[in-house]
Scaffold this motif. Sequence first.
Motif, mmCIF file in Angstrom:
data_model
loop_
_atom_site.group_PDB
_atom_site.id
_atom_site.type_symbol
_atom_site.label_atom_id
_atom_site.label_comp_id
_atom_site.label_asym_id
_atom_site.label_seq_id
_atom_site.Cartn_x
_atom_site.Cartn_y
_atom_site.Cartn_z
ATOM 1 N N SER A 137 -0.132 -0.985 -2.413
ATOM 2 C CA SER A 137 0.550 -2.107 -1.763
ATOM 3 C C SER A 137 1.208 -2.957 -2.841
ATOM 4 O O SER A 137 0.613 -3.208 -3.892
ATOM 5 N N CYS A 138 2.440 -3.410 -2.582
ATOM 6 C CA CYS A 138 3.234 -4.061 -3.629
ATOM 7 C C CYS A 138 3.843 -5.375 -3.156
ATOM 8 O O CYS A 138 4.540 -5.401 -2.133
ATOM 9 N N ASP A 139 3.603 -6.430 -3.907
ATOM 10 C CA ASP A 139 4.383 -7.659 -3.774
ATOM 11 C C ASP A 139 5.264 -7.745 -5.016
ATOM 12 O O ASP A 139 4.769 -7.878 -6.137
ATOM 13 N N THR A 142 12.156 -4.723 -15.447
ATOM 14 C CA THR A 142 13.164 -4.100 -14.594
ATOM 15 C C THR A 142 12.492 -3.308 -13.480
ATOM 16 O O THR A 142 11.282 -3.035 -13.517
ATOM 17 N N ASP A 143 13.291 -2.892 -12.479
ATOM 18 C CA ASP A 143 12.753 -2.054 -11.405
ATOM 19 C C ASP A 143 12.186 -0.763 -11.960
ATOM 20 O O ASP A 143 11.129 -0.287 -11.521
ATOM 21 N N GLY A 148 -2.011 7.003 -11.743
ATOM 22 C CA GLY A 148 -2.425 8.137 -12.549
ATOM 23 C C GLY A 148 -2.004 9.452 -11.905
ATOM 24 O O GLY A 148 -0.898 9.580 -11.375
ATOM 25 N N GLU A 149 -2.897 10.421 -11.915
ATOM 26 C CA GLU A 149 -2.603 11.737 -11.339
ATOM 27 C C GLU A 149 -2.979 11.826 -9.863
ATOM 28 O O GLU A 149 -2.834 12.889 -9.245
ATOM 29 N N ARG A 150 -3.448 10.751 -9.293
ATOM 30 C CA ARG A 150 -3.890 10.793 -7.891
ATOM 31 C C ARG A 150 -2.681 10.846 -6.952
ATOM 32 O O ARG A 150 -1.709 10.129 -7.163
ATOM 33 N N PRO A 151 -2.746 11.636 -5.898
ATOM 34 C CA PRO A 151 -1.616 11.756 -4.965
ATOM 35 C C PRO A 151 -1.518 10.535 -4.046
ATOM 36 O O PRO A 151 -2.436 10.267 -3.261
ATOM 37 N N VAL A 152 -0.455 9.804 -4.147
ATOM 38 C CA VAL A 152 -0.253 8.607 -3.326
ATOM 39 C C VAL A 152 0.472 8.999 -2.048
ATOM 40 O O VAL A 152 1.583 9.553 -2.099
ATOM 41 N N GLU A 153 -0.136 8.722 -0.900
ATOM 42 C CA GLU A 153 0.465 9.111 0.371
ATOM 43 C C GLU A 153 1.348 8.024 0.964
ATOM 44 O O GLU A 153 2.117 8.286 1.895
ATOM 45 N N ARG A 154 1.268 6.804 0.413
ATOM 46 C CA ARG A 154 1.994 5.691 1.034
ATOM 47 C C ARG A 154 2.127 4.554 0.025
ATOM 48 O O ARG A 154 1.139 4.158 -0.595
ATOM 49 N N VAL A 155 3.343 4.004 -0.121
ATOM 50 C CA VAL A 155 3.576 2.829 -0.949
ATOM 51 C C VAL A 155 4.150 1.748 -0.039
ATOM 52 O O VAL A 155 5.262 1.888 0.485
ATOM 53 N N ILE A 156 3.400 0.692 0.186
ATOM 54 C CA ILE A 156 3.768 -0.369 1.136
ATOM 55 C C ILE A 156 4.354 -1.520 0.324
ATOM 56 O O ILE A 156 3.684 -2.101 -0.530
ATOM 57 N N VAL A 157 5.608 -1.851 0.592
ATOM 58 C CA VAL A 157 6.364 -2.731 -0.299
ATOM 59 C C VAL A 157 6.924 -3.936 0.454
ATOM 60 O O VAL A 157 7.383 -3.821 1.598
ATOM 61 N N ASP A 158 6.884 -5.068 -0.217
ATOM 62 C CA ASP A 158 7.560 -6.288 0.213
ATOM 63 C C ASP A 158 8.943 -5.933 0.773
ATOM 64 O O ASP A 158 9.778 -5.373 0.074
ATOM 65 N N PRO A 159 9.212 -6.223 2.072
ATOM 66 C CA PRO A 159 10.478 -5.769 2.676
ATOM 67 C C PRO A 159 11.723 -6.415 2.075
ATOM 68 O O PRO A 159 12.826 -5.896 2.245
ATOM 69 N N SER A 160 11.567 -7.542 1.379
ATOM 70 C CA SER A 160 12.729 -8.205 0.787
ATOM 71 C C SER A 160 13.115 -7.607 -0.566
ATOM 72 O O SER A 160 14.156 -7.959 -1.129
ATOM 73 N N ALA A 161 12.309 -6.708 -1.117
ATOM 74 C CA ALA A 161 12.548 -6.150 -2.456
ATOM 75 C C ALA A 161 13.453 -4.923 -2.356
ATOM 76 O O ALA A 161 13.045 -3.783 -2.636
ATOM 77 N N ALA A 162 14.720 -5.142 -1.982
ATOM 78 C CA ALA A 162 15.625 -4.033 -1.690
ATOM 79 C C ALA A 162 15.836 -3.120 -2.898
ATOM 80 O O ALA A 162 15.784 -1.894 -2.767
ATOM 81 N N SER A 163 16.068 -3.699 -4.071
ATOM 82 C CA SER A 163 16.351 -2.863 -5.246
ATOM 83 C C SER A 163 15.127 -2.062 -5.675
ATOM 84 O O SER A 163 15.244 -0.894 -6.075
ATOM 85 N N LEU A 184 12.652 -1.102 -3.656
ATOM 86 C CA LEU A 184 12.484 -0.067 -2.639
ATOM 87 C C LEU A 184 13.369 1.138 -2.943
ATOM 88 O O LEU A 184 12.934 2.292 -2.850
ATOM 89 N N GLU A 185 14.615 0.863 -3.309
ATOM 90 C CA GLU A 185 15.535 1.953 -3.609
ATOM 91 C C GLU A 185 15.102 2.717 -4.856
ATOM 92 O O GLU A 185 15.191 3.949 -4.911
ATOM 93 N N ALA A 186 14.609 1.984 -5.877
ATOM 94 C CA ALA A 186 14.144 2.647 -7.101
ATOM 95 C C ALA A 186 12.968 3.569 -6.800
ATOM 96 O O ALA A 186 12.871 4.677 -7.348
ATOM 97 N N LEU A 187 12.058 3.135 -5.918
ATOM 98 C CA LEU A 187 10.916 3.977 -5.542
ATOM 99 C C LEU A 187 11.368 5.208 -4.768
ATOM 100 O O LEU A 187 10.848 6.316 -4.972
ATOM 101 N N ARG A 188 12.342 5.029 -3.871
ATOM 102 C CA ARG A 188 12.848 6.176 -3.100
ATOM 103 C C ARG A 188 13.486 7.210 -4.018
ATOM 104 O O ARG A 188 13.321 8.423 -3.817
ATOM 105 N N ARG A 189 14.237 6.736 -5.008
ATOM 106 C CA ARG A 189 14.884 7.671 -5.937
ATOM 107 C C ARG A 189 13.863 8.490 -6.725
ATOM 108 O O ARG A 189 14.145 9.622 -7.135
ATOM 109 N N GLU A 190 12.665 7.900 -6.903
ATOM 110 C CA GLU A 190 11.591 8.621 -7.604
ATOM 111 C C GLU A 190 10.822 9.559 -6.681
ATOM 112 O O GLU A 190 9.864 10.215 -7.090
ATOM 113 N N GLY A 191 11.217 9.583 -5.405
ATOM 114 C CA GLY A 191 10.568 10.485 -4.455
ATOM 115 C C GLY A 191 9.242 9.984 -3.924
ATOM 116 O O GLY A 191 8.463 10.765 -3.367
#
Length: 415
Positions: free
Chosen positions: A250-252, A289-290, A302-317, A319-326
Amino acid sequence: MIRDFSPKQKEVLTWWCRPETRDREAVICDGAVRSGKTLCTGLSFFCWAMASFHQKQFALCGRSMGSVRRNLLSPVRPLLEELGFELEERLSRNLLTLRLAGRENTFYLFGGKDEASAAAIQGVTLAGVLLDEVALMPRSFVEQAVARCSVEGSRLWFSCNPEGPGHWFYREWICKRAEKKVLYLHFTMWDNPSLSRKTILRYQRQFQGSFYRRFVLGEWTTPEGLVYDFFGPDYVEEAPEGPMESWRVSCDYGTVNPASFGFWGKQKGVWYRVREFYFDSRKEGRQRTDGEYVRDLRRLAGERPVERVIVDPSAASFLEALRREGLPVVKARNDVLSGIRTTAELLRQKRIVICQDCPDILREFGLYRWDQRSGSDRVRKEFDHAMDDLRYFAADLAAEEESAAAVGFVERGRF
């Protein structure tokens, strides 16, 4: 299965047919959590509708469609069936038909989660409406629902837990109950015969301050002091041993303000905040930076598989940086007051647990306070970054469980 009811519940069940109260045009049942008001309100509403009308339309309203089915229909349906009612639901139309002794009526289900919800109920003609959790609904939706009740003899049914004394429903309905011809019934936990004395005392021990006054005493009170004033050492644990079933973050997000990430692992149905990342640019003397934040998140997981990253909805840039990383990104739900209520409930139930290796969120628990200067339910915008990422996680988890519960009802053939 027909159960014993408390005197207060019996008032709700019979107010519409008792000589001394049958001239009232509405009933309001408010008070403590787990006080038994929703069950008797729902049962009474259905019995009144079927005793008073034939081939008319009614509305069952909750904060969401899922909450109507879970909180209202699920406990009331077995009692209706035992009383001889025949129920038929059309899920695709959110419609419930009840039949008894040659009478038939239709009940539409509505969710009143935001201002746009008012449009859904507009245009329908109703003989009555039940609004469960009415204090959590926008005023526009409630007023639209009330306005739809134009059939002669129609009545209104409200139930809720209290909010602040400045809340519009408290001012416009509870304070004006005499002029609106409303029967007002206040519930405490002692009005619920299904709760044992031991359980009630446990609830009383678990809450303090504003949460105690609202959720246990059922008072419409202005919050003060710490937001999570019940939180203490008993809610902090060591991270459990053994493998986790799944992992989430979870990210603020913050550039000038601090950024806070929580790393959550699930074991045996409980989500543990096992680690965290916290960066205060003012304290560190530089901004990240993002791309740097994405690397920080990956190092946290770490090496643990993350199934979900819940992000502050106002953090548009970000969010996009995370999507680009898959990464599997989800926009957080950002209703502050609803999120605080949900977080408090999940913490109290120990369905989410804070671990000892998370010093920044533990520090903020002792600093996150209500803003008493505002005159309404607002929190101070300080020491709230780990609190926000916690709230995002809790709200997302609650929404996921609500959706799963609705699917479960369908799969089990309950409706």
